[in-house]
Design an enzyme around this catalytic site. Structure first.
Site, PDB file in Angstrom:
ATOM      1  N   ARG A 169      40.794  36.034  53.195  1.00  0.00           N
ATOM      2  CA  ARG A 169      40.637  34.607  53.686  1.00  0.00           C
ATOM      3  C   ARG A 169      40.320  34.662  55.103  1.00  0.00           C
ATOM      4  O   ARG A 169      39.424  33.864  55.555  1.00  0.00           O
ATOM      5  CB  ARG A 169      42.142  34.003  53.470  1.00  0.00           C
ATOM      6  CG  ARG A 169      42.354  33.453  52.092  1.00  0.00           C
ATOM      7  CD  ARG A 169      42.080  34.462  51.067  1.00  0.00           C
ATOM      8  NE  ARG A 169      42.472  33.736  49.695  1.00  0.00           N
ATOM      9  CZ  ARG A 169      43.643  34.079  49.197  1.00  0.00           C
ATOM     10  NH1 ARG A 169      44.855  34.577  49.652  1.00  0.00           N
ATOM     11  NH2 ARG A 169      43.811  33.537  48.046  1.00  0.00           N
ATOM     12  N   ASP A 198      38.357  38.015  47.500  1.00  0.00           N
ATOM     13  CA  ASP A 198      38.867  36.748  47.023  1.00  0.00           C
ATOM     14  C   ASP A 198      37.943  35.641  46.939  1.00  0.00           C
ATOM     15  O   ASP A 198      36.642  35.914  47.156  1.00  0.00           O
ATOM     16  CB  ASP A 198      39.994  36.193  47.742  1.00  0.00           C
ATOM     17  CG  ASP A 198      41.167  35.607  47.095  1.00  0.00           C
ATOM     18  OD1 ASP A 198      40.889  34.594  46.508  1.00  0.00           O
ATOM     19  OD2 ASP A 198      42.176  35.856  47.052  1.00  0.00           O
ATOM     20  N   HIS A 266      40.099  34.816  41.067  1.00  0.00           N
ATOM     21  CA  HIS A 266      39.738  34.788  42.814  1.00  0.00           C
ATOM     22  C   HIS A 266      38.362  35.720  42.719  1.00  0.00           C
ATOM     23  O   HIS A 266      38.022  36.601  43.806  1.00  0.00           O
ATOM     24  CB  HIS A 266      40.679  35.498  43.394  1.00  0.00           C
ATOM     25  CG  HIS A 266      41.844  34.542  43.284  1.00  0.00           C
ATOM     26  ND1 HIS A 266      42.190  33.478  44.069  1.00  0.00           N
ATOM     27  CD2 HIS A 266      43.201  34.751  42.651  1.00  0.00           C
ATOM     28  CE1 HIS A 266      43.413  32.982  44.065  1.00  0.00           C
ATOM     29  NE2 HIS A 266      44.156  33.679  43.282  1.00  0.00           N
ATOM     30  N   ASP A 333      45.969  37.840  39.439  1.00  0.00           N
ATOM     31  CA  ASP A 333      46.598  36.539  39.734  1.00  0.00           C
ATOM     32  C   ASP A 333      46.039  35.300  39.285  1.00  0.00           C
ATOM     33  O   ASP A 333      44.777  35.204  39.574  1.00  0.00           O
ATOM     34  CB  ASP A 333      47.330  36.516  41.034  1.00  0.00           C
ATOM     35  CG  ASP A 333      46.432  36.623  42.029  1.00  0.00           C
ATOM     36  OD1 ASP A 333      45.677  37.416  42.133  1.00  0.00           O
ATOM     37  OD2 ASP A 333      46.738  35.940  43.064  1.00  0.00           O
ATOM     38  N   GLU A 334      46.561  34.275  39.072  1.00  0.00           N
ATOM     39  CA  GLU A 334      45.928  32.716  39.283  1.00  0.00           C
ATOM     40  C   GLU A 334      44.691  32.774  38.780  1.00  0.00           C
ATOM     41  O   GLU A 334      43.857  32.057  39.267  1.00  0.00           O
ATOM     42  CB  GLU A 334      46.034  32.388  40.518  1.00  0.00           C
ATOM     43  CG  GLU A 334      47.402  32.261  41.395  1.00  0.00           C
ATOM     44  CD  GLU A 334      47.208  31.895  42.592  1.00  0.00           C
ATOM     45  OE1 GLU A 334      48.526  31.234  43.205  1.00  0.00           O
ATOM     46  OE2 GLU A 334      46.422  32.364  43.484  1.00  0.00           O
ATOM     47  N   ASP A 427      53.959  34.741  55.238  1.00  0.00           N
ATOM     48  CA  ASP A 427      53.240  33.692  55.727  1.00  0.00           C
ATOM     49  C   ASP A 427      53.822  32.466  55.711  1.00  0.00           C
ATOM     50  O   ASP A 427      53.265  31.258  56.046  1.00  0.00           O
ATOM     51  CB  ASP A 427      51.480  33.517  54.842  1.00  0.00           C
ATOM     52  CG  ASP A 427      51.845  33.587  53.454  1.00  0.00           C
ATOM     53  OD1 ASP A 427      52.779  34.296  52.802  1.00  0.00           O
ATOM     54  OD2 ASP A 427      51.101  32.841  52.728  1.00  0.00           O
TER      55      ASP A 427
END
Length: 772
Positions: A169, A198, A266, A333-334, A427
């Site tokens: 990121r 990502d 991602h 994930d996701e 975070d």
């Protein structure tokens, strides 16, 4: 001799630090994590610039060199390395050393010297780290250190003690990664998980696929809508030589770098670079995306055909060549399945393979790569979503959505690493203080991290053996530079290190707080941007703001998050010093007075920067971003920076990405007929995937929208509607003012921005009510 296995007797009130430090020398040195066993003796040994370090085995010389550098950094003493003689520091790699555990060591301090013994190089290294802490017990940089006689027998509770860094990121240069490795080594953390790909960026050179970094490593920053919005590409990547350098640097400090290439979701940066590995036959037409500037969940997935699997195997080949880690992380994930659901080819593949649905396809997909990694002598690890279609046969599980995934996997005989959002997503912000930097909006305080137990109670002893350990995650949507990463990590990593290293029976929160100030001094000495939120002074009015407004006076209480230290304060605007008045009980305050306060150790060392409270009507009628509330059932779940990709320290604003709405709490409105709102215009860069329907739209009456003020609730009477400026020609911060109708009694306010959803997001910095 006095054994020190626990510290339940330690004082916890303000001012206790000095008494503890003088009574218990081992605690005064700030040992974190607390060793498994410590025994004190009456011996004393002075360490000076003439003290030497020797090794009994030449292979241990790197540890001796590390210790020499560490002591120079933390204390300013120039130790030398030489042949072993009485009075020196001896590092002994010894197969019959007293502690048998692989990472364990013994450390003995007598009048004749210091001896560290271990059966493995890692154990010897951790003994050197402990000695480095013993030799930096205070701020007397450059002065000799007199050590108390000690016998330490120490070893870790868990094998996996880690942090995750997310350069995908926001890219983190090699120098900043090395700073984190240095600090991890000083905390006996041994696993650095690098999130290398990502939607927002691909961060590692893959020679077979150069577009992964030529295209995939760069994105166009999102716009705030106003003049000066960034236009230069943002990004960066690690060359393979960079990676080799980092792996060697970490290995020298007994840290394993675990690489992650996220799949099948991602994947937008990879698909932007190589569209052929994405879904090419969507019913609404395939496309070649750009690298995403949007945080959150984006829809692009890897294909599951042989072409994509070959691509990923080739990528993993180069990853395995660079990283000797036994584990390779494949994400999982996701992965929003919309693209797979819409692809005729994917649906045909599901039918051909005899699978039930897209979740089982993900399990099949992960199994293909797990088998490939196994064939190369490596193990696959992934996030707990890979359990959803059944547990992949070869996988270890990293559980982030609570502990349920870890429990399910461990009960089925799979190894697990705990990484739950609460409390191990570092975070998240550390307090509700107004000076908290950008972060996720939830608060994960120091004490919650310290109390974390890696082994879920649902597991029996045999199942518990599958718990490798835990790690904290530093997702970097709002960690824009090395300073932000350090600030989020420390001192919470101190709490984590003790939770994962020290025996459960010897962990003690009050004891930890007596040792932490010494570590905070070490951070300052090394220029680490550690947070002082746990020690910073908070102010509390005895009768609240409304009571103080009614009477013009209050009783003010001073405290801090961990209720530790000596708080000193002034009433004349000057900075508190050790000569300033110590706080002991709430004191009277009248309108117009200013209080400046800070916490210190009894010896006078600062625990946090000072905090200021202006007891004025304006301050009582102002609510800053951290003090406003969400509307209805919403949540101000993000604390976002003014500029999405700027590494500079930036103001931050609490927002609900689904609803640009805030509540100003109830206040007595008699005579208050003016409102002033300081606002910020932010980039609307949120990938919401299947949650986009939750975004609430508000009707607007002008082209650029308005700030609308309602009384009592968001369905109450409209009190003001203030047009918003044209974003293209106005600054990204500003002030909106309006006259409110005269009302009496207590009322809340609802404030809603009606700006169009295809433009920037408006946030509130502060709201002030005033008299006309």
């Amino acid at each position: 001799m006095t054994p020190l296995r626990t510290a339940k007797h330690l004082l916890t009130t303000f001012g206790a630090i000095a008494a503890l430090c003088s009574a218990v020398p081992s605690l005064a040195s700030g040992l974190i994590p607390q060793p498994a066993e410590i025994t004190t003796t009456k011996s004393r040994l002075q360490i000076t610039n003439t003290t030497t370090i020797c090794v009994t085995d030449p292979s241990s010389q790197p540890t001796a060199d590390y210790l020499k550098t560490l002591v120079k950094t933390l204390r300013g003493l120039d130790l030398t390395t030489a042949a072993c003689t009485p009075g020196n520091i001896t590092l002994s790699l010894d197969g019959s050393a007293p502690v048998a555990q692989p990472e364990g060591y013994s450390l003995d301090i007598t009048t004749t010297g210091v001896t560290i013994k271990a059966r493995t190089p890692a154990g010897l290294f951790y003994g050197a780290v402990t000695l480095g802490q013993l030799l930096s017990p205070n701020d007397a940089y450059g002065a000799p250190v007199t050590l108390t006689g000690l016998q330490i027998r120490d070893y870790p509770r868990y094998a996996w003690r880690g942090l995750m860094i997310d350069p995908a990121r926001h890219f983190l240069p090699v120098s900043d990664v090395k700073i984190m490795i240095d600090q991890m080594s000083q905390h006996k953390l041994n696993s650095l998980h690098l999130h290398l790909s990502d939607d927002q960026g691909w961060r590692i050179e893959i020679k077979r696929y150069p577009n992964l970094t030529k295209i995939g490593a760069w994105r166009t920053p999102p716009s705030n809508g106003g003049p000066g919005s960034p236009t230069e590409p943002y990004g960066g990547f690690y060359t393979q030589d960079d990676i080799r350098d980092l792996v060697a640097y970490a290995a020298a400090r007994h840290i394993t770098i675990v690489p992650e290439i996220d799949m099948p979701g991602h994947a937008q940066a990879a698909v932007a670079a190589y569209p052929e590995v994405g879904i090419r036959d969507l019913r609404n037409g395939g496309d070649q995306p750009k690298v995403s500037p949007d945080w959150g969940v984006n829809p692009y997935l890897f294909n599951t055909d042989e072409q994509s699997l070959t691509f990923l195997r080739n990528v993993l080949d180069e990853i395995m060549e660079l990283f000797p880690s036994p584990y390779i992380h494949v994400g999982g994930d996701e992965a929003v399945k919309n693209q797979w659901e819409q692809s005729p080819a994917i649906q045909a593949q599901i039918k051909t393979l005899g699978l039930k649905d897209e979740h089982e396809l993900q399990t099949w997909f992960i199994d293909q790569l797990g088998a490939y990694l196994n064939s190369k002598g490596r193990r696959l690890i992934g996030w707990d979503e890979i359990l959803e279609g059944g547990i992949p046969q070869t996988a270890a599980i990293m559980s982030w959505r609570g502990t349920k995934g870890a429990v399910t996997a461990a009960q089925a005989g799979h190894d697990v690493v705990l990484s739950p959002t609460n409390p191990l997503y570092f975070d998240n912000q550390q307090s509700r203080r107004n000076d908290e930097p950008a972060a996720r909006g939830w608060v994960v305080p120091l004490q919650d991290v310290y109390g974390f137990e890696a082994t879920p109670p649902e597991l029996n002893p045999d199942q518990g053996k599958h718990v490798l350990g835990a790690q904290a995650n530093l997702w970097s949507e709002y960690l824009m530079s090395g300073w932000y990463v350090q600030h989020a990590a420390f001192p919470r990593a101190d709490a984590l290190s003790e939770a994962l290293w020290s025996p459960k029976a010897s962990r003690d929160w009050p004891s930890f707080l007596t040792r932490l100030p010494v570590q905070m001094a070490r951070y300052r000495r090394q220029g680490i941007g550690a947070s002082d939120a746990a020690f910073a002074v908070d102010f509390s009015l005895s009768d609240g703001r409304n009571g103080a407004l009614a009477t013009g006076k209050t009783e003010l209480s001073l405290s801090n998050q961990v209720k530790t230290g000596v708080i000193r304060y002034t009433l004349d605007g000057s900075e508190p010093t050790t000569a300033s008045k110590p706080y002991s009980k709430p004191f009277a305050l009248s309108l117009g007075q200013t209080v400046t306060a800070a916490a210190f150790t009894r010896e006078g060392a600062p625990l946090a920067k000072s905090a200021r409270y202006d007891f004025t009507e304006t301050a009582l009628l102002t609510r800053v971003s951290q003090e406003l509330q969400a509307c209805g059932d919403g949540a101000l779940g993000l604390r976002t920076p003014l500029t999405a990709d700027s590494p500079a320290k930036s103001p931050a604003y609490n927002i609900d990405i689904f609803n640009a709405c805030w509540t100003y709490p109830e206040v007595r409105r008699d005579g208050l007929t003016l409102i002033s709102v300081d606002y910020a215009r932010l980039a609307r860069n949120y990938g919401l995937a299947n949650e986009a329907h939750k975004v609430r739209t508000q009707p607007r009456q002008t082209h650029f929208g308005e700030l609308v003020v309602y009384r009592d609730s968001c369905t109450g009477p409209e009190e003001a509607r203030i047009p918003l400026p044209n974003p293209a020609v106005s600054p990204n911060t500003g002030t909106l003012t309006a006259t409110l109708p005269p009302v009496t009694g207590n009322h809340a306010l609802c404030l809603i921005f009606t700006a169009p959803l295809d433009g920037p997001y408006y946030a509130i910095d502060s709201v002030t009510l005033k008299r006309n």
